[in-house]
Design a protein around this motif. Structure first.
Motif, short mmCIF file in Angstrom:
data_model
loop_
_atom_site.label_atom_id
_atom_site.label_comp_id
_atom_site.label_asym_id
_atom_site.label_seq_id
_atom_site.Cartn_x
_atom_site.Cartn_y
_atom_site.Cartn_z
N ARG A 37 0.84 -1.19 0.00
CA ARG A 37 0.00 0.00 0.00
C ARG A 37 0.87 1.25 0.00
O ARG A 37 1.96 1.27 0.54
CB ARG A 37 -0.88 0.08 1.25
N TYR A 38 0.31 2.29 -0.60
CA TYR A 38 0.89 3.62 -0.47
C TYR A 38 0.21 4.34 0.68
O TYR A 38 -1.02 4.30 0.81
CB TYR A 38 0.69 4.44 -1.76
N HIS A 39 1.01 4.99 1.50
CA HIS A 39 0.51 5.82 2.59
C HIS A 39 0.33 7.22 1.98
O HIS A 39 1.28 7.81 1.49
CB HIS A 39 1.54 5.82 3.72
N VAL A 40 -0.91 7.71 2.00
CA VAL A 40 -1.25 8.95 1.31
C VAL A 40 -1.92 9.91 2.28
O VAL A 40 -2.79 9.51 3.06
CB VAL A 40 -2.21 8.65 0.13
N LYS A 41 -1.54 11.17 2.22
CA LYS A 41 -2.24 12.22 2.97
C LYS A 41 -3.22 12.87 2.01
O LYS A 41 -2.83 13.34 0.94
CB LYS A 41 -1.28 13.26 3.52
N VAL A 42 -4.50 12.88 2.39
CA VAL A 42 -5.57 13.44 1.56
C VAL A 42 -5.99 14.76 2.17
O VAL A 42 -6.15 14.88 3.39
CB VAL A 42 -6.78 12.47 1.50
N PHE A 43 -6.19 15.76 1.33
CA PHE A 43 -6.56 17.10 1.78
C PHE A 43 -8.05 17.35 1.59
O PHE A 43 -8.66 16.82 0.67
CB PHE A 43 -5.76 18.15 1.02
N ALA A 44 -8.64 18.18 2.45
CA ALA A 44 -10.03 18.62 2.36
C ALA A 44 -11.01 17.45 2.40
O ALA A 44 -11.79 17.24 1.49
CB ALA A 44 -10.26 19.47 1.12
N VAL A 45 -10.98 16.69 3.48
CA VAL A 45 -11.88 15.55 3.64
C VAL A 45 -13.14 16.01 4.37
O VAL A 45 -13.07 16.56 5.46
CB VAL A 45 -11.19 14.42 4.45
N GLY A 46 -14.28 15.80 3.75
CA GLY A 46 -15.55 16.13 4.39
C GLY A 46 -15.79 17.62 4.52
O GLY A 46 -15.09 18.44 3.96
N ASP A 47 -16.81 17.96 5.29
CA ASP A 47 -17.18 19.35 5.47
C ASP A 47 -16.17 20.13 6.29
O ASP A 47 -16.10 21.35 6.20
CB ASP A 47 -18.56 19.44 6.14
N ALA A 48 -15.40 19.43 7.12
CA ALA A 48 -14.47 20.10 8.02
C ALA A 48 -13.20 20.57 7.30
O ALA A 48 -12.41 21.29 7.88
CB ALA A 48 -14.09 19.18 9.17
N LYS A 49 -13.02 20.17 6.04
CA LYS A 49 -11.83 20.54 5.27
C LYS A 49 -10.55 20.14 6.00
O LYS A 49 -9.62 20.90 6.10
CB LYS A 49 -11.82 22.04 4.96
N GLU A 50 -10.55 18.95 6.53
CA GLU A 50 -9.42 18.44 7.28
C GLU A 50 -8.56 17.57 6.39
O GLU A 50 -8.90 17.27 5.25
CB GLU A 50 -9.91 17.60 8.46
N GLU A 51 -7.42 17.14 6.94
CA GLU A 51 -6.55 16.19 6.28
C GLU A 51 -6.82 14.81 6.86
O GLU A 51 -7.24 14.68 8.00
CB GLU A 51 -5.08 16.55 6.52
N GLU A 52 -6.61 13.79 6.04
CA GLU A 52 -6.76 12.40 6.50
C GLU A 52 -5.65 11.58 5.85
O GLU A 52 -5.31 11.80 4.69
CB GLU A 52 -8.12 11.85 6.08
N GLU A 53 -5.10 10.64 6.59
CA GLU A 53 -4.09 9.74 6.04
C GLU A 53 -4.73 8.39 5.77
O GLU A 53 -5.44 7.86 6.61
CB GLU A 53 -2.91 9.61 6.99
N ILE A 54 -4.54 7.89 4.54
CA ILE A 54 -5.13 6.62 4.12
C ILE A 54 -4.07 5.75 3.47
O ILE A 54 -2.96 6.21 3.21
CB ILE A 54 -6.31 6.83 3.15
N PHE A 55 -4.42 4.51 3.20
CA PHE A 55 -3.52 3.57 2.53
C PHE A 55 -4.21 3.09 1.27
O PHE A 55 -5.34 2.61 1.32
CB PHE A 55 -3.18 2.39 3.45
N LEU A 56 -3.53 3.24 0.13
CA LEU A 56 -4.09 2.85 -1.16
C LEU A 56 -3.28 1.73 -1.78
O LEU A 56 -2.05 1.79 -1.80
CB LEU A 56 -4.08 4.03 -2.14
N ARG A 57 -3.97 0.73 -2.32
CA ARG A 57 -3.30 -0.34 -3.06
C ARG A 57 -2.88 0.19 -4.42
O ARG A 57 -3.66 0.85 -5.10
CB ARG A 57 -4.24 -1.52 -3.28
N HIS A 58 -1.66 -0.12 -4.80
CA HIS A 58 -1.18 0.30 -6.11
C HIS A 58 -1.96 -0.44 -7.21
O HIS A 58 -2.17 0.09 -8.28
CB HIS A 58 0.31 0.01 -6.24
N THR A 59 -2.41 -1.66 -6.91
CA THR A 59 -3.08 -2.48 -7.92
C THR A 59 -4.53 -2.08 -8.15
O THR A 59 -5.15 -2.58 -9.06
CB THR A 59 -3.03 -3.96 -7.52
#
Length: 69
Positions: A37-59
């Protein structure tokens, strides 16, 4: 498999489990080989416009789209 360098800006596409993240921008933090998995920081999640860290499969087909290298 193409390796995506940490610091690469991405836009997320094609997620079924978290469709709320599709279209959001993020940045690759690192790749975790043991999890495949790639560890990714996502910007502007939801109404709060917060950051969230997620894991994405390359495949995951079109799970992300490169914005820049």
């Amino acid at each position: 498999m193409e390796y995506i360098e940490p610091g690469t800006a991405i836009t997320i596409h094609g997620l079924n489990a978290r469709p709320d993240l599709n279209g959001l921008n993020g940045v690759v933090l690192n790749y975790i080989p043991a999890r495949e998995r790639y560890h990714v920081k996502v910007f502007a999640v939801g109404d709060a416009k917060e950051e969230e860290e997620i894991f994405l499969r390359h495949t995951l087909k079109l799970a992300y789209k490169l914005v820049s290298n």
